[in-house]
Write a protein that holds these residues in place. Sequence first.
Motif, PDB file in Angstrom:
ATOM      1  N   GLY A  34      -5.209  -9.685  -4.942  1.00  0.00           N
ATOM      2  CA  GLY A  34      -4.303  -9.000  -4.603  1.00  0.00           C
ATOM      3  C   GLY A  34      -4.123  -7.650  -5.073  1.00  0.00           C
ATOM      4  N   LEU A  36      -2.235  -4.284  -6.276  1.00  0.00           N
ATOM      5  CA  LEU A  36      -0.899  -3.613  -6.291  1.00  0.00           C
ATOM      6  C   LEU A  36      -0.943  -2.100  -6.379  1.00  0.00           C
ATOM      7  N   ARG A  41       0.004   4.405   1.421  1.00  0.00           N
ATOM      8  CA  ARG A  41      -1.102   3.915   2.324  1.00  0.00           C
ATOM      9  C   ARG A  41      -1.978   5.120   2.475  1.00  0.00           C
ATOM     10  N   GLN A  71      -5.613  -8.748  -0.146  1.00  0.00           N
ATOM     11  CA  GLN A  71      -4.143  -8.596   0.112  1.00  0.00           C
ATOM     12  C   GLN A  71      -3.689  -7.187  -0.538  1.00  0.00           C
ATOM     13  N   TRP A  72      -3.415  -6.194   0.397  1.00  0.00           N
ATOM     14  CA  TRP A  72      -2.856  -5.119  -0.166  1.00  0.00           C
ATOM     15  C   TRP A  72      -1.350  -4.698   0.096  1.00  0.00           C
ATOM     16  N   LEU A  73      -0.859  -4.422  -1.092  1.00  0.00           N
ATOM     17  CA  LEU A  73       0.527  -4.014  -1.128  1.00  0.00           C
ATOM     18  C   LEU A  73       0.756  -2.454  -1.758  1.00  0.00           C
ATOM     19  N   LEU A  85       6.665  -6.151  -5.513  1.00  0.00           N
ATOM     20  CA  LEU A  85       5.386  -6.222  -5.118  1.00  0.00           C
ATOM     21  C   LEU A  85       4.788  -7.116  -5.826  1.00  0.00           C
ATOM     22  N   GLN A  88       5.856 -10.676  -5.401  1.00  0.00           N
ATOM     23  CA  GLN A  88       5.027 -11.018  -4.228  1.00  0.00           C
ATOM     24  C   GLN A  88       3.677 -11.627  -4.171  1.00  0.00           C
ATOM     25  N   LEU A  89       2.835 -10.839  -4.879  1.00  0.00           N
ATOM     26  CA  LEU A  89       1.503 -11.304  -5.042  1.00  0.00           C
ATOM     27  C   LEU A  89       1.317 -12.393  -5.845  1.00  0.00           C
TER      28      LEU A  89
END
Length: 329
Positions: A34, A36, A41, A71-73, A85, A88-89
Amino acid sequence: MNNRRKVIAALGVGAFTFPLGPFAQTLPKVWRIGVLNPSARPAPETRSVYTNFFEALRDLGYVDGRNIAVQWLFAENNLQRLPELAAQLVKSKVDLIVTNSTPAVRAAQQATATTPIVALSFGDPVGSGFAKSLARPGGNITGTTIISTELNAKRLEILVEIVPHVIRIAYLMNPDNSSQAQAQILEKAARKANKEIVVVNARAANELSAAFAQMIRERAGALMVANDTVLNDHRQRIGELALQHRLPSMFASGLLSTELRLVNYAQDGHQTSRSAAMMAVKIFKGAKPADIPIEQPTHFNLVVNLKTAKALGITIPQTIMVRADRVIQ
C-alpha cells in the motif's frame, strides 16, 4: 452404452478430484504493497521517489502484477486526509505500507502497530517517536532518514558562497510539515555567517504569491525552499516566482530536473530508494522492521542551473562548479 457412459463420467470426475500430490505447484506469494502518497497523482512521465523505489524493487525481482500488487492512495497535498487513507490501507490488509514525509509516517503509525511501514524519507525518526534508535527501531517502522537540520546548514553555506552579498535569505516552508525547530537551527547557522533568515509559510499553491510578496516586503535577497511534499509538487511555480522576483533559489528536493531553480543540494534519490527497496525485500523474507536499521544517505547531489544563473546575472564560483554533480546548461 449406459454403463460405458457411467465409466467415462466417473473418470471425468476423478480427473478433478484426484490429489495432485508432488505434481502440485505452489503459486508464488503476491505481496500487497500500500502506497500512502501525501502528494497529488503525478503525470505518467513524472519521476518521483516512488518511481525510483519500484524500479529498485523490480531489479530485486519484485514486479507489480507478478509477485507484488500495489495499491495507490493519494492525499492530493491535503495532509489532513492522511489518517483516513492510512486507515483504509490497513483495512485492506496490505502486507507493507510505503510512504514518505513525517506527516505520512505519523498517519501510518497511528493507523497500525503491526503492519510493516517503510519510509522512503522522513526526518528525525527517533525525536519524532517513530523509533527507539536508528540501529534498532524497535517498532513496525524503518526506512531512510534525512537530517534536515544538518543539510539546511550545508545548503545555506553553498548559497552564501554563490551570493555572498545577500544579507537576508527567505526560508519557504510548509508549517504543517517542516518543523519550527528546523527554522530556528537554520537561523542560528545564518547568524554565524552574519546573515538573517526570513521564515515564510505556504501550505498550498494558492498561498505562494502571497509568500513571495512577503519575501519582497521583508527585503529578502535569496531563497531557500524546505524539503516538503507540497512545495516539491509546486517547485516549477516556485522557480518561476523566484526568477520573476530575481531571487537566487536553493532547493532541497532530490528530484533532478531542468526547472528554474538556481541550485539544488539533496540526497541521492536512487541510493535511498534502493536502500528502502532492500528493506522491503527483507520484510518479505521474514525480517521485522524493529530489527532493520534506519539508514541515512551517504551521497548528496549538487545541481547547478547555469541558465537560471545567467538570467539572474550571477556568476557561479569555480569552487561550486568543480563540486557540482550536474550542471544544467
